[in-house]
Design a protein around this motif. Structure first.
Motif, PDB file in Angstrom:
ATOM      1  N   THR A   1       0.729  -1.152   0.085  1.00 47.04           N
ATOM      2  CA  THR A   1       0.171   0.072   0.132  1.00 47.04           C
ATOM      3  C   THR A   1       1.039   1.319   0.022  1.00 47.04           C
ATOM      4  O   THR A   1       2.249   1.060   0.429  1.00 47.04           O
ATOM      5  N   LEU A   2       0.141   2.322  -0.456  1.00 45.54           N
ATOM      6  CA  LEU A   2       1.104   3.571  -0.384  1.00 45.54           C
ATOM      7  C   LEU A   2       1.586   4.014   1.153  1.00 45.54           C
ATOM      8  O   LEU A   2       2.667   4.604   1.088  1.00 45.54           O
ATOM      9  N   PRO A   3       0.719   3.908   2.202  1.00 44.96           N
ATOM     10  CA  PRO A   3       1.329   4.074   3.384  1.00 44.96           C
ATOM     11  C   PRO A   3       2.467   3.212   3.996  1.00 44.96           C
ATOM     12  O   PRO A   3       3.369   3.802   4.723  1.00 44.96           O
ATOM     13  N   ASP A   4       2.405   1.693   3.440  1.00 48.83           N
ATOM     14  CA  ASP A   4       3.504   0.914   3.657  1.00 48.83           C
ATOM     15  C   ASP A   4       4.623   1.342   2.947  1.00 48.83           C
ATOM     16  O   ASP A   4       6.005   1.403   3.429  1.00 48.83           O
ATOM     17  N   ILE A   5       4.525   1.936   1.593  1.00 53.33           N
ATOM     18  CA  ILE A   5       5.816   2.330   0.876  1.00 53.33           C
ATOM     19  C   ILE A   5       6.394   3.604   1.728  1.00 53.33           C
ATOM     20  O   ILE A   5       7.656   3.807   1.817  1.00 53.33           O
ATOM     21  N   PHE A   6       5.331   4.395   2.160  1.00 51.57           N
ATOM     22  CA  PHE A   6       5.824   5.686   2.819  1.00 51.57           C
ATOM     23  C   PHE A   6       6.777   4.994   4.068  1.00 51.57           C
ATOM     24  O   PHE A   6       8.022   5.738   4.475  1.00 51.57           O
ATOM     25  N   ARG A   7       6.326   4.124   4.963  1.00 55.89           N
ATOM     26  CA  ARG A   7       7.231   3.572   6.063  1.00 55.89           C
ATOM     27  C   ARG A   7       8.429   2.922   5.642  1.00 55.89           C
ATOM     28  O   ARG A   7       9.334   3.127   6.244  1.00 55.89           O
ATOM     29  N   MET A   8       8.324   2.119   4.682  1.00 55.78           N
ATOM     30  CA  MET A   8       9.771   1.460   4.516  1.00 55.78           C
ATOM     31  C   MET A   8      10.435   2.141   3.526  1.00 55.78           C
ATOM     32  O   MET A   8      11.826   1.796   3.333  1.00 55.78           O
ATOM     33  N   SER A   9      10.153   3.272   2.841  1.00 56.42           N
ATOM     34  CA  SER A   9      11.236   3.941   2.042  1.00 56.42           C
ATOM     35  C   SER A   9      12.013   4.825   2.910  1.00 56.42           C
ATOM     36  O   SER A   9      11.824   5.421   4.062  1.00 56.42           O
TER      37      SER A   9
ATOM     38  N   CYS B   1       5.315  10.075  -1.750  1.00 55.36           N
ATOM     39  CA  CYS B   1       6.696  10.647  -2.265  1.00 55.36           C
ATOM     40  C   CYS B   1       7.735  10.264  -1.280  1.00 55.36           C
ATOM     41  O   CYS B   1       7.540  10.388   0.019  1.00 55.36           O
ATOM     42  N   PHE B   2       9.008   9.933  -2.004  1.00 56.97           N
ATOM     43  CA  PHE B   2       9.949   9.680  -1.088  1.00 56.97           C
ATOM     44  C   PHE B   2      11.281  10.507  -1.974  1.00 56.97           C
ATOM     45  O   PHE B   2      11.961   9.765  -2.750  1.00 56.97           O
ATOM     46  N   SER B   3      11.415  11.624  -1.523  1.00 54.45           N
ATOM     47  CA  SER B   3      12.267  12.447  -2.161  1.00 54.45           C
ATOM     48  C   SER B   3      13.764  12.764  -1.624  1.00 54.45           C
ATOM     49  O   SER B   3      13.677  12.893  -0.582  1.00 54.45           O
ATOM     50  N   PRO B   4      14.793  12.593  -2.414  1.00 59.21           N
ATOM     51  CA  PRO B   4      16.065  13.049  -1.923  1.00 59.21           C
ATOM     52  C   PRO B   4      16.530  14.383  -2.144  1.00 59.21           C
ATOM     53  O   PRO B   4      17.470  14.801  -1.646  1.00 59.21           O
ATOM     54  N   GLU B   5      15.549  15.123  -2.805  1.00 60.23           N
ATOM     55  CA  GLU B   5      16.143  16.643  -3.225  1.00 60.23           C
ATOM     56  C   GLU B   5      15.596  17.701  -2.432  1.00 60.23           C
ATOM     57  O   GLU B   5      14.369  17.872  -2.292  1.00 60.23           O
ATOM     58  N   THR B   6      16.548  18.413  -1.783  1.00 67.18           N
ATOM     59  CA  THR B   6      16.077  19.692  -0.812  1.00 67.18           C
ATOM     60  C   THR B   6      15.355  20.631  -1.954  1.00 67.18           C
ATOM     61  O   THR B   6      16.347  20.874  -3.021  1.00 67.18           O
ATOM     62  N   PHE B   7      14.458  21.654  -1.694  1.00 64.83           N
ATOM     63  CA  PHE B   7      14.130  22.533  -2.506  1.00 64.83           C
ATOM     64  C   PHE B   7      15.111  23.961  -1.868  1.00 64.83           C
ATOM     65  O   PHE B   7      16.056  24.211  -2.498  1.00 64.83           O
ATOM     66  N   VAL B   8      14.511  24.232  -0.617  1.00 59.90           N
ATOM     67  CA  VAL B   8      15.057  25.530   0.030  1.00 59.90           C
ATOM     68  C   VAL B   8      15.233  25.083   1.732  1.00 59.90           C
ATOM     69  O   VAL B   8      14.213  24.698   1.856  1.00 59.90           O
ATOM     70  N   LYS B   9      16.218  25.705   2.268  1.00 53.86           N
ATOM     71  CA  LYS B   9      16.216  25.674   3.657  1.00 53.86           C
ATOM     72  C   LYS B   9      16.288  27.175   3.898  1.00 53.86           C
ATOM     73  O   LYS B   9      17.071  27.650   3.284  1.00 53.86           O
TER      74      LYS B   9
END
Length: 324
Positions: free
Chosen positions: A109-117, A131-139
């Protein structure tokens, strides 16, 4: 007053009052969302923004994900690639991020993918996407704004992978272009803009392979009172340059024509303001639900140096789940 204007003013107000909030802004900026952190229900929205999270143990006991890809044919991809290359040849764009929507089969499921990623920026919005993103936009913190554009992906097992990608003419041109674009963007909201790190590497473990991603770090100095203008700052910088291109206005018009569907929250941004600092990511590495099906959105930057077969392969390579 537009919904966009309302969200922008709410961000400014809560920034001024040091009220923690989470925001999600779609690529087209027509359905932005904002929530006070103390009012978010985990049944509707799960987030982990670089360690700020509402999910407790985000790596709960779940089975390994199996993801089956059904990418479009190379012939179909080539039609849209050629449209983009013609626009570049005519001088209408120098860099364009062309993305695809790939049907996928999922064992989880999508919630499980959230948890395992495993990713710096994770988000699950009920019945819409994960979504499981490696990319920062701004800090934004301590009077400074920093951006970390990510351009360049290579299989880490390729011999001498770092030098291969650093010496690739297409990848080099693409990275220089995006760094210049982000410098110009930050100059609209800050002063003394400079590149602090240029073309450094992050390693990403996926369910298929290990990847190297190339990024740079760009920094600017904000004026006093910037917390009262958080919304203005963020919306001025949109859409994110790394997932649109240069020049932005004309390039986003070409994207709409070439891709044929709205991106929605894909390649938008999401972030958290904790009362003092803001941290946000670009919504890439993205699975959305449409009807009864699931679609993985992925793509890459196209320049005059781009080879269509290589770009097609990169688009498919980016269809993965980064495993814990």
């Amino acid at each position: 007053m537009s919904h966009k204007s309302t969200i922008k003013e709410q961000m400014n107000e809560w920034g001024r009052a040091a009220i923690p909030f989470l925001f999600i802004i779609d690529f087209e900026q027509v359905k932005p969302l904002i929530f006070r952190l103390d009012e978010i229900s985990p049944d509707q929205l799960l987030y982990d923004i670089d360690g700020i999270s509402n999910c407790g143990d985000c790596t709960g006991s779940v089975n390994p994900v199996r993801l089956t890809k059904y990418p479009e044919s190379y012939a179909n991809y080539l039609v849209r690639f050629n449209l983009v290359k013609n626009e570049i040849a005519n001088g209408n764009s120098f860099l364009l991020n062309l993305t695809c929507s790939t049907p996928v089969g999922l064992s989880s499921t999508l919630p499980d993918i959230f948890r395992m990623s495993a990713a710096r920026y994770k988000l699950w919005l009920r019945d819409e996407f994960v979504c499981f993103s490696p990319e920062t936009f701004v800090k934004i913190s301590d009077g400074k704004i920093r951006s970390f554009p990510m351009k360049g992906t290579i299989d880490a097992t390729i011999p001498d992978a770092e030098n291969v990608i650093l010496n690739d003419a297409k990848e080099t041109a693409e990275h220089y272009t995006i760094v210049d674009l982000i410098r110009n963007d930050l100059a609209m909201v800050s002063q003394m803009v400079r590149v602090e790190r240029f073309r450094y590497f992050d390693t990403i473990e996926t369910n298929e392979k290990r990847l190297l991603q190339v990024s740079s770090e760009i920094c600017g100095e904000l004026q006093d009172g910037y917390l009262s203008a958080i919304g203005d700052i963020i919306f001025t910088l949109l859409p994110a340059g790394s997932v649109s291109g240069a020049p932005k206005k004309k390039t986003t018009e070409i994207i709409a024509s070439a891709e044929g569907i709205h991106r929605g929250y894909y390649t938008g941004i999401a972030g958290v303001f904790d009362g003092r600092q803001l941290n946000s990511g670009v919504l890439i590495r993205f699975i959305e639900k449409r009807g009864d099906g699931y679609f993985y959105r992925s793509g890459g930057g196209i320049t005059s140096f781009s080879d269509p077969l290589s770009e097609y392969g990169e688009m498919i390579d980016k269809i993965y789940v980064p495993v814990v």
